[in-house]
Structure formats: C-alpha cells, structure tokens
Design a protein around this motif. Structure first.
Motif, PDB file in Angstrom:
ATOM      1  N   LEU A 174       2.146  -5.453  -1.308  1.00 52.61           N
ATOM      2  CA  LEU A 174       1.651  -3.960  -1.331  1.00 52.61           C
ATOM      3  C   LEU A 174       0.724  -3.738  -2.607  1.00 52.61           C
ATOM      4  O   LEU A 174       0.979  -4.167  -3.623  1.00 52.61           O
ATOM      5  CB  LEU A 174       3.019  -3.011  -1.669  1.00 52.61           C
ATOM      6  CG  LEU A 174       2.963  -1.560  -2.038  1.00 52.61           C
ATOM      7  CD1 LEU A 174       2.334  -1.115  -0.671  1.00 52.61           C
ATOM      8  CD2 LEU A 174       4.359  -1.248  -2.424  1.00 52.61           C
ATOM      9  N   THR A 175      -0.370  -3.108  -2.016  1.00 52.74           N
ATOM     10  CA  THR A 175      -1.389  -2.740  -2.958  1.00 52.74           C
ATOM     11  C   THR A 175      -1.517  -1.193  -3.228  1.00 52.74           C
ATOM     12  O   THR A 175      -1.006  -0.535  -2.232  1.00 52.74           O
ATOM     13  CB  THR A 175      -2.944  -3.344  -2.827  1.00 52.74           C
ATOM     14  OG1 THR A 175      -3.179  -2.918  -1.588  1.00 52.74           O
ATOM     15  CG2 THR A 175      -2.463  -4.912  -2.681  1.00 52.74           C
ATOM     16  N   ASP A 176      -2.472  -0.691  -3.950  1.00 56.13           N
ATOM     17  CA  ASP A 176      -3.042   0.709  -3.908  1.00 56.13           C
ATOM     18  C   ASP A 176      -3.668   0.957  -2.599  1.00 56.13           C
ATOM     19  O   ASP A 176      -4.033   2.413  -2.056  1.00 56.13           O
ATOM     20  CB  ASP A 176      -3.903   1.177  -4.754  1.00 56.13           C
ATOM     21  CG  ASP A 176      -2.885   1.246  -6.130  1.00 56.13           C
ATOM     22  OD1 ASP A 176      -1.724   1.328  -6.150  1.00 56.13           O
ATOM     23  OD2 ASP A 176      -3.433   0.966  -7.312  1.00 56.13           O
ATOM     24  N   ASP A 177      -4.266   0.004  -1.595  1.00 56.31           N
ATOM     25  CA  ASP A 177      -4.980   0.440  -0.602  1.00 56.31           C
ATOM     26  C   ASP A 177      -4.037   0.268   0.853  1.00 56.31           C
ATOM     27  O   ASP A 177      -4.748   0.237   1.862  1.00 56.31           O
ATOM     28  CB  ASP A 177      -6.056  -0.563  -0.638  1.00 56.31           C
ATOM     29  CG  ASP A 177      -7.139  -0.466  -1.631  1.00 56.31           C
ATOM     30  OD1 ASP A 177      -7.158   0.863  -2.014  1.00 56.31           O
ATOM     31  OD2 ASP A 177      -7.642  -1.415  -2.395  1.00 56.31           O
ATOM     32  N   ASN A 178      -2.772  -0.238   0.747  1.00 60.62           N
ATOM     33  CA  ASN A 178      -2.040  -0.301   1.985  1.00 60.62           C
ATOM     34  C   ASN A 178      -0.642   0.246   1.841  1.00 60.62           C
ATOM     35  O   ASN A 178      -0.382   0.733   0.802  1.00 60.62           O
ATOM     36  CB  ASN A 178      -1.916  -1.791   2.486  1.00 60.62           C
ATOM     37  CG  ASN A 178      -1.180  -2.706   1.272  1.00 60.62           C
ATOM     38  OD1 ASN A 178      -0.678  -2.056   0.430  1.00 60.62           O
ATOM     39  ND2 ASN A 178      -0.829  -3.955   1.698  1.00 60.62           N
TER      40      ASN A 178
END
Length: 164
Positions: free
Chosen positions: A117-121
C-alpha cells in the motif's frame, strides 16, 4: 386625494399578486399522470436490472444491507501500513467503511498479504466520514493513515449488499 391614490395603488398591487401564475406541481418535462409510473427492477445484488428508458433517469441505489453482524475493525492504524486478514461473505457486492479517525486513511483490498500500500494506490477515505463502495474479492485489507492520528484510529468495515 392622497387616500384615494393609496387605495388604488394597494388595489393594483393586490390584484397583481392574485393574478400571478402559480408554479406547476410537476416540473416541466417530467412525466406525470394518474396511471402507473415507470418502475425500476432490481436484481438480488442490489443493481438495477430493468427500467424503461434508463438514459434519462437518475438511479438511486438500494439501502445497504449487512451480511455479517460483527464489524471488521482495523485496529490501531498509523502511518505504517498494517495488514488485516478478512472474511468477506461470498455474496457481498459492497462494503461500508466508517472512519472515526481525526486523519484520512488509505485502504487497499488485496489477494495476498504481501501487496504494498502506497500513497498512489488503494482508496482514500476522509476523516470522520462513512462511505459505501463496490467490492472486489479481497482476502486482506491493507490500511494506513495519511498522518499520525491524535488518538485511537480504528475504522470499521461491514460487507453487504446495496448502497446508500
């Protein structure tokens, strides 16, 4: 003379108010009548199956119906992603998330615990809100906050059907 002019003026104003056109009870262009109205037909998954001329309508969703009694609690979230194994009912089409946190959270439905989990997904949920979304078939929820919460941050999820 002044009394007569004021009386005539008052009479003219009251007559103009009385003769004003009343607005229609149904907005122009909206079908009306005393017969039956179009009816939406919903399938067991809460989605619309049939409706006469669906191109010109706004469809409202069925109310959310939980398929399990115990919420999935995403306990003690922080800015570090945390993995939660979940048990999603097989016939669930939606889920509802309640975010009591004072910060936004990001969730990712995953098939394996090693997805990242990242800030982009994932999906961003705003602090202090609740929302109902369509669901995929995840076996894990990976969750994190977008900033450090001031206190306990334990969002709850319910799987079910419908929306609203």
């Amino acid at each position: 003379m002044l009394r007569l002019v004021s009386a005539v003026l008052a009479l003219v104003l009251s007559l103009s108010a009385v003769s004003a056109e009343t607005p229609p009870s149904v907005a122009p262009g909206v079908p009306s009548g005393s017969g039956t109205q179009p009816v939406a037909v919903y399938g067991p998954d809460g989605r619309i199956v049939a409706f006469p001329d669906p191109s010109g309508i706004v469809v409202t969703t069925m109310p959310f119906r939980r398929l399990h009694s115990t919420p999935i609690r995403l306990k003690a979230l922080s800015t570090t992603p945390k993995v939660f194994p979940i048990s999603r009912p097989a016939d669930a089409t939606t889920y509802r998330v309640v975010v009591p946190c004072n910060v936004n959270i990001r969730l990712l439905g995953a098939k394996t615990a090693d997805e990242v989990l990242t800030d982009d997904n994932g999906v961003l949920y705003l602090a202090g809100t609740d929302v109902t979304m369509g669901t995929s078939k995840p076996d894990f929820i990976i969750a994190k906050t977008t900033a450090a919460p001031d206190g306990d941050c334990t969002p709850e999820m319910h799987y079910g059907m419908g929306g609203g």
